[in-house]
Structure formats: C-alpha cells, structure tokens
Write a protein that holds these residues in place. Structure first.
Motif: not given
Ligand SMILES: Cc1cc2nc3c(=O)[nH]c(=O)nc-3n(C[C@H](O)[C@H](O)[C@H](O)COP(=O)(O)OP(=O)(O)OC[C@H]3O[C@@H](n4cnc5c(N)ncnc54)[C@H](O)[C@@H]3O)c2cc1C
Length: 252
Positions: A112-117
């Motif tokens: 999720a963090a990698e996707k900017g979430i």
C-alpha cells in the motif's frame, strides 16, 4: 495442485515463539493469500505469506513445533498461493493485527505504501516481547501498539487502539488476528462493515473447499476458497465470533 518443494534459505527468530522462514521460491502472491504447508510426516497447515518468499510461524502445536525443528537447507512442501487475498482499495487505510496476524498485514502495508496509500496500523499483542515487524509497519506509515499487560503502547486489547482514531477517516479497514478480536472490532464498526476485510483464521484441513471444516454457518461460507479474506458485512448474522469447528468437525 501438487506441493512444491520449498527449501529453507534463512530462519529469523522474531520472538521466542515466532520465526520467519525464507525459501528458495518467490511466490507471485497478493497480500493475504496463503500456502498450505506440508510438514512431512506430521500435517499440512495454512500459513499466510508474510514476504514474497517467506512465512512467519508461531509455535502453537504439533505441526508448527515440527517447523521449529527445521534448519536452513531442510524443506517443506507448499501448495499455493491460495485464496483471494486483500483487495487494496482507497487512499487511506487502517490495518488491525492481533499477534501473528500481523504477518500478512505487513506485506499489505508495504504494498500500500509503495502505491502512495496512507497506512495506519494498530498492532494488538499480549506484551512487548510479542511485537513483530515493528520496522515494517513504521516504514509503511503510523503505528499504534496495544498490549494486554501494558508493557508497551496503550494498555488494553486491539480495540483500545481505536480510541485515538476516527474510523470514518479510513476507506478500508483490514483485520487479521484471533476470531474473537475480529468479531469484537466488526461489532464496534456499526454501519461500516462493508469496508472491512477480515482474514479468517479457522481450521483449514483441505484448502480446496471440500471438507467443510472451515465453513461458517448458516450460509456455509468456505474461507479456504472464498477467502481467507471475507468482507465484514458478509459475516454479520453468522456464527463468526461465536463458535467454529475443530479437526473432528465438532463445534467448539
Ligand atoms: C488462512 C490462514 C493463515 C494463517 N496464517 C498463519 C501465519 O501466518 N502464522 C501462524 O503462525 N499461523 C497462521 N495460521 C494459523 C496456523 O495455521 C495454525 O496455528 C496451525 O495450523 C496450528 O497447527 P499445529 O499443528 O501447530 O497446532 P495444533 O496441534 O493443531 O493445535 C495446537 C493449538 O493451536 C490451536 N490452533 C490450531 N489451529 C489454529 C488456528 N487456525 N487458529 C488458531 N488456533 C489454532 C488449537 O486449538 C490448539 O489449541 C493461519 C491460519 C489460517 C486459516
């Protein structure tokens, strides 16, 4: 599906009763998917994928105890990745893990963090010695820790971590942990059950949807094939949180 041979390349001791095993195989998995892990001569048990090439095992009984006896270079049979995994939705998400339930959520939080979430995590543990993957969750976003014995973070169950958050702020809420914990949290999210995704921890015998040991009355949801991730609103009015079936099929 026949089991593949997965050779252990690394063993990391996370706590005295939890170990991560890395394999020579990388799994093309969605976070929340699981493997049926065949401990030869003992049993075949479900384990979430906690790294693209690893699982994180808590020693609770015969099969997990036998896994703790293995060394680098030994192997396990693995079927999978199996099941649906978590659907990553929205821009702001909340992860709530209980104990070793943190395992699949760590992978989800990183993706999720990698996707900017934007990721917030509540980890509920018995005491500070049971904390796993702190760096992984802090790397993904904000982390709230609750401990039953008050040795770290907020004193209380995972639900105590909700007191400092507004659930309306989150697009999705992801749960993984003991069933009573998840049932309690779903009960506290009245009206928001449709945005909850819960990874069901039941007795999975076949992992094929045939034996019925993991099924949830009255509809007969089979988490091993329809899950393990089931939406919160589908669990309303079911046996979830009240009873489940053991190895013999008896309610307990
Ligand atoms: C989809 C899924 C993913 C899972 N992922 C992980 C994971 O990443 N890491 C991990 O450590 N465990 C995970 N589990 C739980 C794990 O499968 C069980 O702990 C394991 O099967 C126990 O086997 P055993 O032979 O060591 O214990 P047993 O000898 O069968 O049982 C020992 C004790 O553990 C209890 N127990 C057995 N199975 C479960 C269960 N499913 N949940 C809770 N208590 C149980 C029994 O009631 C008994 O008290 C997962 C379960 C599911 C369904």
């Amino acid at each position: 599906m026949r089991p593949k041979d997965a050779v252990i390349t690394e063993i990391v001791s996370e706590t005295p009763s939890v170990r991560t095993l890395r394999f020579d195989i990388t799994f093309d998995a969605v976070p929340g998917q699981y493997l049926m892990v065949w401990v030869r001569g003992v049993d075949e048990i479900p384990m979430s994928i906690s790294y693209s090439n690893g699982i994180t095992v808590q020693k609770v009984g015969e099969a997990t105890g036998a896994i703790f006896d293995l060394k680098v270079g030994d192997s396990l049979g693995v079927r999978g990745p199996l099941g649906n995994g978590f659907a990553l939705l929205g821009e702001r998400i909340l992860l709530v893990g209980g104990g070793v339930g943190a395992a699949p959520l760590a992978l989800l939080g990183e993706e999720a963090a990698e996707k900017g979430i934007e990721v917030t995590t509540i980890l509920g543990i018995r005491g500070c010695d049971d904390l796993i993957f702190r760096e992984r969750f802090e790397g993904a976003g904000d982390l709230v820790i609750t401990t039953d014995d008050g040795s770290m973070g907020i004193c209380g169950r995972a639900s105590a971590g909700l007191s400092c958050l507004d659930l309306e702020d989150y697009d999705q809420i992801y749960l993984c942990g003991p069933e009573p914990m998840m049932a309690d949290l779903i009960g506290r999210c009245g009206g928001m059950e449709a945005k909850i995704q819960a990874s069901i921890d039941r007795y999975f015998k076949c992992g094929l949807g045939i034996c019925g040991s993991c099924s949830i009355d009255p509809e007969g949801i089979r988490p091993c094939v329809e899950g393990p991730v089931i939406r919160g609103d589908r669990l309303l009015g079911t046996e979830f949180g009240r009873y489940k079936r053991g190895p013999s099929g008896r309610k307990r």
